[in-house]
Design an enzyme around this catalytic site. Structure first.
Site, PDB file in Angstrom:
ATOM      1  N   CYS A  20       0.830  -1.217   0.000  1.00 41.95           N
ATOM      2  CA  CYS A  20       0.000   0.000   0.000  1.00 41.95           C
ATOM      3  C   CYS A  20       0.861   1.262   0.000  1.00 41.95           C
ATOM      4  CB  CYS A  20      -0.956   0.042   1.194  1.00 41.95           C
ATOM      5  SG  CYS A  20      -2.170  -1.264   1.144  1.00 41.95           S
ATOM      6  N   ALA A  21       2.040   1.159  -0.584  1.00 45.64           N
ATOM      7  CA  ALA A  21       2.899   2.339  -0.718  1.00 45.64           C
ATOM      8  C   ALA A  21       3.520   2.253  -2.113  1.00 45.64           C
ATOM      9  CB  ALA A  21       3.962   2.345   0.377  1.00 45.64           C
TER      10      ALA A  21
END
Ligand code: PMP
Length: 459
Positions: free
Chosen positions: A382-383
């Site tokens: 999620c980055a």
């Protein structure tokens, strides 16, 4: 003089100080099955995603369940006990984050929820400055037209210079409509585990009159957060990353913007008065906690915060040893690349992200689990912007440009780290020990898997 006749005072009991501080115990996982038919102690190297519950947390939930009753509005004795538990949990969390006298502690669902709450509470004409390297929960909640994204910095000094420059060039607003600014920072990266220079960046923000919110999702279990000492305005973190269950998070900090904002949820508990003519909303944490609260979640979170606070030193010592073993072990494996944002020697929590030359990271993670009983995470965590930036530097041709993340914590032992390093070395040298296929929606799965996923249901 016998001990029985004259009990020594608390302060004179030398054995209390001689007993070494023990690591707080987590609720143990079962043995996990592997492809070979063996059952192994689960090597938990996935703490950056979620942490197993502490035994003390499980006990606190059981104890609070015994008196569980309505909260806040009930008049029965057990209601009063339950309400007292809920408010005491708030106080424990306030201590945990070093809240100032007038700060609010709002219980939310998780860090994502906390940051979305703050995003909704921003006064009109607020510019938001955020680094692209953030987790999506921290990068995305802000109104796009007022958000200024800074590039992924190469060094802490670079981060300071980027922030300084961005704040200097923000639109000024007018005397009648002045603009405000919020700087969004992360205490520790969920990709590399590295600690961000929060103090230095907060100093830059304050110099420009900007406020600061800190995403402490990855640091709360590992490092002290002190709102007052840091001068940070708000902090957000999640229960499930500090050894409490899913479903409870925190936004703590300044009350003015929160009191002035529309309630996050409209409903009971957030109101001061309701009549045919309209609704007056209450102020304080209750304004943003409409509906019946998650009391057991708050109790669990408070138990976790208290335990971590009491055992900081021994936890830090344990994690330092595991971090060192992970880094030196993985860096020594031929074909393995480890990643860092600010340089290999920059201070970090117990997280190491790596790739294995020529192997899809999802396949590496699947083989570690199926053949070695090791739990890690593979992907972009999620980055996406940060992982893309990190991987491009070293190997743009990597399959799917994803990485493997090993993250240690209270449930990790030295044997787990040794097993991981041995297994990664074997994968890098020989590839997986079994055959795998990529299945739509499931990722890599072993071709002949004798294990059946049929867990005993916990109820
Ligand atoms: N920020 C960081 C740095 C994280 O690591 C995470 C979780 N991976 C989040 C925010 C979001 O936390 P949650 O999923 O608990 O809302």
């Amino acid at each position: 003089m016998s001990i029985a006749s004259t009990p020594p005072s608390f302060h004179r009991r030398p054995w209390l100080h001689a007993v070494p501080d023990r690591l707080p115990a987590v609720v143990r996982a079962d043995l996990v099955p592997t492809l070979s038919g063996d059952h192994l102690d689960h090597a938990n190297l996935d703490h950056a995603a979620s942490t197993p519950a502490l035994q003390r947390v499980a006990r606190a939930v059981e104890t609070a369940s015994a008196t569980y009753s309505s909260v806040h509005r009930g008049t029965g004795w057990l209601s009063r006990v339950t309400s007292a538990h809920y408010e005491a949990a708030r106080e424990e969390v306030a201590r945990f984050v070093g809240a100032r006298e007038d700060d609010l502690v709002v219980f939310t669902r998780n860090t994502t929820d906390s940051l979305n709450l703050l995003a909704r509470a921003l006064p009109r004409d607020t510019d938001v400055v955020v680094f692209s390297s953030e987790h999506h929960a921290t990068l995305l909640p802000w109104r796009a037209r007022d958000t200024h994204r800074l590039p992924v910095p190469a060094t802490p000094a670079d981060a300071e210079a980027l922030l300084e420059d961005a704040l200097r060039h923000l639109p000024r607003g007018t005397a009648r409509r002045p603009r405000q600014a919020l700087v969004v920072l992360t205490a520790a990266s969920n990709v590399t585990g590295e600690l961000w220079p929060v103090e230095r960046l907060t100093t830059v923000a304050k110099r420009h009159g900007a406020r600061v919110v800190l995403d402490a999702a990855q640091s709360a279990a590992h490092r002290v957060i002190d709102l007052g000492a840091l001068g940070v305005d708000w902090v957000a973190f999640s229960g499930h990353k500090v050894h409490a269950p899913y479903g409870t998070g925190v936004l703590a900090g300044r009350r003015d913007w929160l009191d002035a904002a529309r309630p996050y949820l409209a409903g009971g508990g957030a109101t001061a008065a309701v009549s045919e003519r309209g609704t007056r909303w209450t102020t304080g944490a209750a304004r943003h906690e409409a509906g019946s609260p998650n009391v057991l979640g708050a109790v669990a979170l408070a138990a976790a915060c208290a335990t971590i606070r009491e055992h900081r030193a021994v936890i830090a010592d344990h994690e330092e040893r595991l971090t060192e073993a992970l880094l030196t072990g993985l860096r020594a494996v031929d074909g393995v690349t480890t990643y860092s944002l600010f340089g290999e020697d920059h201070e970090r929590g117990p997280v190491v992200t790596f790739t294995v030359e020529g192997l899809d990271s999802h396949l590496v993670a699947a083989a570690l689990s199926a053949e070695h009983g090791i739990g890690v995470r593979a992907g972009k965590f999620c980055a996406h912007l940060l992982v893309d930036a990190l991987l491009e530097e070293d190997d743009a041709d990597l399959p799917h440009a994803t990485a493997v993340r090993a993250s240690a914590g209270l449930a990790t032992t030295e044997e787990h780290v040794e097993r991981l390093v041995r297994a990664v070395a074997q994968l890098a040298a020989e590839g997986p020990g079994a055959e795998y296929v990529e299945v739509e929606g499931e990722g890599w799965v072993p071709v002949d898997d004798p294990r059946e996923l049929d867990p005993a249901l916990p109820w």
